[in-house]
Design an enzyme around this catalytic site. Structure first.
Site, PDB file in Angstrom:
ATOM      1  N   LYS A  86       0.565   3.652 -11.519  1.00  0.00           N
ATOM      2  CA  LYS A  86      -0.193   2.448 -11.114  1.00  0.00           C
ATOM      3  C   LYS A  86      -0.500   1.459 -12.190  1.00  0.00           C
ATOM      4  O   LYS A  86      -0.207   0.136 -11.728  1.00  0.00           O
ATOM      5  CB  LYS A  86      -1.680   2.771 -10.442  1.00  0.00           C
ATOM      6  N   LEU A 114       0.817  -1.157  -0.076  1.00  0.00           N
ATOM      7  CA  LEU A 114      -0.033   0.240  -0.053  1.00  0.00           C
ATOM      8  C   LEU A 114       0.910   1.136   0.049  1.00  0.00           C
ATOM      9  O   LEU A 114       0.398   2.393  -0.360  1.00  0.00           O
ATOM     10  CB  LEU A 114      -1.100   0.031   1.105  1.00  0.00           C
ATOM     11  N   TYR A 121      -0.108   9.823 -12.142  1.00  0.00           N
ATOM     12  CA  TYR A 121      -0.518   8.831 -11.091  1.00  0.00           C
ATOM     13  C   TYR A 121      -1.174   7.429 -11.515  1.00  0.00           C
ATOM     14  O   TYR A 121      -0.578   6.678 -10.946  1.00  0.00           O
ATOM     15  CB  TYR A 121      -1.391   9.345  -9.911  1.00  0.00           C
TER      16      TYR A 121
END
Length: 312
Positions: A145, A73, A141
């Site tokens: 990912k 995470l 971003y």
């Protein structure tokens, strides 16, 4: 099981650490947490202040802990920062994930990666968006990912792994900083309790799939127990606009909330919601917390002092 959680002192990560400890798992945390953030962390977890961008230090912790599952995470989570400094975003979100995968390979651990659903699918995506859609992210971003997800698939193919990605909606709940720059539910609840007007960027019609942190934790537990590779959307499948959220907070607060409007921010989608049928089928999981109930819990948490060890 032996579990390692990167970002385990964070908002979602600290709740996840609690859940693993509650069911009797052995938990190690890797996090560069400040003293202020580390108070979220359960004393039953061993904390190592190591960055996932430090491959050597990360690998040393993984070798010592020998986890069976690594919940990854740790991330750079601010879309706006990714726009202004995409290299730094990629260093954490791409290189950091490669380092986690490489360390996991040494001890044959499975990696569960916290990806994004809200920033991945793009402007013209079907709503709600299924996992089969080709991602067309609008900000660095989301691009980082998605790149990290590609490395997860590559490591599975190269090394016969069973790593997985959970594409999270807009997660909210207790322990999310109401004074920060991310987490609109906590921020708006905090402003309402202070008698201040929250700032809405754009016209407020933009939608998100807001999913409660306890439901996200349940998805990670289900994926940890499933012991299989996969990519799963984790959300509610429903769109909620920013103005809808403002209205919910007003009802909970007992007084209308009047926002201040500001220009829309670059890199943010006008609509987002996730198709969660695959997670329901593969993991026997679905979100159980309504928007009203979840926001009410956040509102009460802030009203009562924002305890960093608040329950899910």
């Amino acid at each position: 099981m032996r579990i390692l959680v990167t970002g385990g002192a964070g908002f979602i990560g600290s709740h996840l650490v609690d859940a693993f400890l509650d069911r009797g798992d052995e938990v190690t945390v890797v996090d560069i947490a400040s003293e202020e953030r580390s108070v979220r962390l359960n004393a039953g977890a061993a904390l190592h202040r190591v960055s996932v961008t430090d491959a050597e230090a990360l690998t040393a912790v993984v070798r010592a802990a020998r986890p069976e599952v690594i919940c990854h995470l740790a991330a750079q989570i601010d879309v706006r920062i990714s726009v202004t400094d995409p290299a730094a975003d990629a260093m954490t979100n791409v290189i950091g994930t490669i380092n986690v995968l490489t360390a996991a390979q040494e001890v044959s651990a499975r990696v569960l990666f916290a990806s994004t659903g809200g920033a991945l699918y793009g402007l013209d995506a079907k709503i709600p968006s299924p996992e089969e859609l080709l991602p067309v992210p609008e900000a660095p971003y989301g691009t980082a990912k998605y790149c990290a997800e590609q490395y997860i698939g590559l490591f599975n193919r190269l090394h016969g792994g069973a790593h997985s990605a959970l594409r999270l909606g807009n997660v909210y709940g207790p322990r999310q900083d109401p004074t920060g720059e991310a987490g609109v539910v906590s921020i708006f609840c905090g402003r309402a309790l202070e008698g201040e007007r929250p700032t809405v960027y754009g016209d407020g019609a933009q939608t998100r799939d807001y999913v409660y942190v306890g439901d996200v934790v349940a998805a990670f537990l289900a994926a940890a127990d499933a012991a299989r590779p996969g990519i799963w959307n984790i959300g509610t499948g429903r769109e909620t606009s920013v103005l809808d959220l403002v209205e919910v907070i007003g009802r909970i607060s007992g007084a209308p909330v009047e926002p201040v409007f500001a220009p829309a921010r670059p890199g943010e989608l006008p609509r987002s919601a996730l198709d969660v049928a695959r997670a329901s089928r593969d993991l026997n999981w679905q979100a159980a917390t309504s928007m009203t109930d979840g926001v009410a819990r956040v509102h009460a948490w802030i009203r009562d002092g924002a305890n960093p060890r608040a329950p899910r």
